[in-house]
Structure formats: structure tokens, C-alpha cells
Design a protein around this motif. Structure first.
Motif, PDB file in Angstrom:
ATOM      1  N   UNK A  29       0.838  -1.202   0.000  1.00  0.00           N
ATOM      2  CA  UNK A  29       0.000   0.000   0.000  1.00  0.00           C
ATOM      3  C   UNK A  29       0.871   1.250   0.000  1.00  0.00           C
ATOM      4  N   UNK A  30       1.933   1.235   0.806  1.00  0.00           N
ATOM      5  CA  UNK A  30       2.838   2.383   0.834  1.00  0.00           C
ATOM      6  C   UNK A  30       3.557   2.543  -0.501  1.00  0.00           C
ATOM      7  N   UNK A  31       3.949   1.420  -1.101  1.00  0.00           N
ATOM      8  CA  UNK A  31       4.628   1.487  -2.406  1.00  0.00           C
ATOM      9  C   UNK A  31       3.701   2.079  -3.467  1.00  0.00           C
ATOM     10  N   UNK A  32       2.447   1.666  -3.468  1.00  0.00           N
ATOM     11  CA  UNK A  32       1.484   2.209  -4.438  1.00  0.00           C
ATOM     12  C   UNK A  32       1.261   3.705  -4.208  1.00  0.00           C
ATOM     13  N   UNK A  33       1.208   4.121  -2.942  1.00  0.00           N
ATOM     14  CA  UNK A  33       1.028   5.543  -2.640  1.00  0.00           C
ATOM     15  C   UNK A  33       2.234   6.350  -3.110  1.00  0.00           C
ATOM     16  N   UNK A  34       3.438   5.823  -2.900  1.00  0.00           N
ATOM     17  CA  UNK A  34       4.640   6.529  -3.358  1.00  0.00           C
ATOM     18  C   UNK A  34       4.702   6.598  -4.883  1.00  0.00           C
ATOM     19  N   UNK A  39       4.121   9.719  -9.978  1.00  0.00           N
ATOM     20  CA  UNK A  39       3.395  10.032 -11.208  1.00  0.00           C
ATOM     21  C   UNK A  39       2.843  11.466 -11.165  1.00  0.00           C
ATOM     22  N   UNK A  40       2.365  11.893 -10.011  1.00  0.00           N
ATOM     23  CA  UNK A  40       1.848  13.253  -9.892  1.00  0.00           C
ATOM     24  C   UNK A  40       2.959  14.275 -10.088  1.00  0.00           C
ATOM     25  N   UNK A  41       4.134  13.991  -9.533  1.00  0.00           N
ATOM     26  CA  UNK A  41       5.261  14.921  -9.678  1.00  0.00           C
ATOM     27  C   UNK A  41       5.718  15.007 -11.128  1.00  0.00           C
ATOM     28  N   UNK A  42       5.767  13.880 -11.811  1.00  0.00           N
ATOM     29  CA  UNK A  42       6.168  13.885 -13.215  1.00  0.00           C
ATOM     30  C   UNK A  42       5.102  14.570 -14.067  1.00  0.00           C
ATOM     31  N   UNK A  43       3.861  14.284 -13.804  1.00  0.00           N
ATOM     32  CA  UNK A  43       2.771  14.865 -14.586  1.00  0.00           C
ATOM     33  C   UNK A  43       2.561  16.336 -14.329  1.00  0.00           C
ATOM     34  N   UNK A  44       2.943  16.825 -13.140  1.00  0.00           N
ATOM     35  CA  UNK A  44       2.743  18.230 -12.816  1.00  0.00           C
ATOM     36  C   UNK A  44       3.587  19.135 -13.704  1.00  0.00           C
ATOM     37  N   UNK A  45       4.701  18.621 -14.177  1.00  0.00           N
ATOM     38  CA  UNK A  45       5.574  19.431 -15.026  1.00  0.00           C
ATOM     39  C   UNK A  45       5.041  19.559 -16.451  1.00  0.00           C
ATOM     40  N   UNK A  46       4.126  18.700 -16.832  1.00  0.00           N
ATOM     41  CA  UNK A  46       3.600  18.728 -18.192  1.00  0.00           C
ATOM     42  C   UNK A  46       2.210  19.320 -18.246  1.00  0.00           C
ATOM     43  N   UNK A  47       1.826  19.685 -19.438  1.00  0.00           N
ATOM     44  CA  UNK A  47       0.503  20.260 -19.653  1.00  0.00           C
ATOM     45  C   UNK A  47      -0.042  19.722 -20.969  1.00  0.00           C
TER      46      UNK A  47
END
Length: 162
Positions: A29-34, A39-47
Motif C-alpha cells: 500500500x505504501x509502495x502504491x502511494x509513493x 506520477x503526480x510529480x512527473x505529470x505536474x511538469x507537463x501540460x
């Protein structure tokens, strides 16, 4: 033959850490959350809007490639074998199902386009647990063979440009 005793976890730090992680039921569960944070950090840089606004032709080209690949895989893996089976059935009087299962063709196309991780993720998400490991293996084999094919093709193209 006598089997040796298992190694002592106190003397092998990595084994002790692996056993601690395996014993921890919440590790997955912790691995999936990390992973979601990653993915959120990588996706935040793109638009997506910026990509569609600045490079619509690239976006269309990629879409044509992906859907073209899926169409060819489905044609070769499903339609052509069925047509051949009908022709042979008329000549020989045989029967049987021809072609690959749709599930296998979709996973193979995904492994080719997106790599082993996306194909394994698709198999797991669809509940096709028995196909997860084959997706990883086929995708990795595709990486290995495509690397050498690309190197040979690149050399051939570059020689022609000299």
C-alpha cells in the motif's frame, strides 16, 4: 545431498531488510502511494493543453502510429487467420477456432507500444493475472531486440547520409 542451512539474517543485512519488508503487510500500500506521488510529480511538469497547442501534428502522428499498430496487430492476429481457416475448412472439411485471443493481441500491442510496464499494468487492471509475467517478458524481449534493430537501421541510414 545435504542442503546447507539458511543464512543468518543478522549477518546478511540485505536479507534481514528483505524479510522485514516481506513481513510488512502494508508495504504494498505504501509502495502504491509513493508511485502515485511520483506520477503526480512527473505529470505536474507537463501540460496537455501546451502539448496540444504547440505540437498538434506530433500528437496526431503518435495517435496514427498507435491506432495503426493496433489495427495491424488485430488484422494479422485475428482476421487473416480466420479467413485462412475458412478457406482451409472448405478444402479439408476441418474446423476449429483460428487466430489469437483478443486479450493476447491487445496486451501484445500494448507491450510493443508502451513497454512491459504498461502492458503488465493493463493486465493487472483488467484482472488478467496470468498474463502479467508474460507481458513483462515479451515487453523486455521487445526492448532487447528493438535496440539491436534500431542500431543496425541507424547505421544503415547514417551511412547513406555521408
Amino acid at each position: 545431498a545435504k542442503t546447507p542451512p539458511p543464512p543468518d539474517p543478522e549477518t546478511v543485512p540485505s536479507l534481514a531488510a528483505a524479510q522485514d519488508i516481506a513481513a510488512d503487510a502494508d508495504a504494498g500500500i505504501r509502495a502504491a502511494a509513493l508511485l502515485q506521488v511520483f506520477f503526480a510529480a512527473v505529470g505536474a511538469a507537463g501540460s496537455v493543453a501546451a502539448v496540444l497547442g504547440s505540437a498538434p501534428s506530433l500528437f496526431a502522428f503518435c495517435g496514427i502510429q498507435i491506432f495503426g499498430h493496433l489495427g495491424i496487430v488485430l488484422l494479422v492476429g485475428r482476421v487473416i487467420p480466420k479467413l485462412l481457416a475458412r478457406l482451409l475448412k472448405r478444402e479439408r472439411g476441418g474446423g476449429g477456432e483460428a487466430g489469437f485471443a483478443l486479450r493476447d493481441l491487445l496486451l501484445a500491442s500494448n507491450a510493443n507500444v508502451g513497454g512491459p510496464t504498461t502492458a503488465a499494468g493493463m493486465a493487472a487492471a483488467k484482472g488478467w493475472r496470468s498474463s502479467v509475467v508474460p507481458c513483462v517478458l515479451v515487453g523486455t524481449l521487445g526492448y532487447a531486440t528493438a535496440t539491436f534493430v534500431a542500431l543496425l537501421l541507424g547505421q544503415g541510414v547514417l551511412k547513406g547520409m555521408r
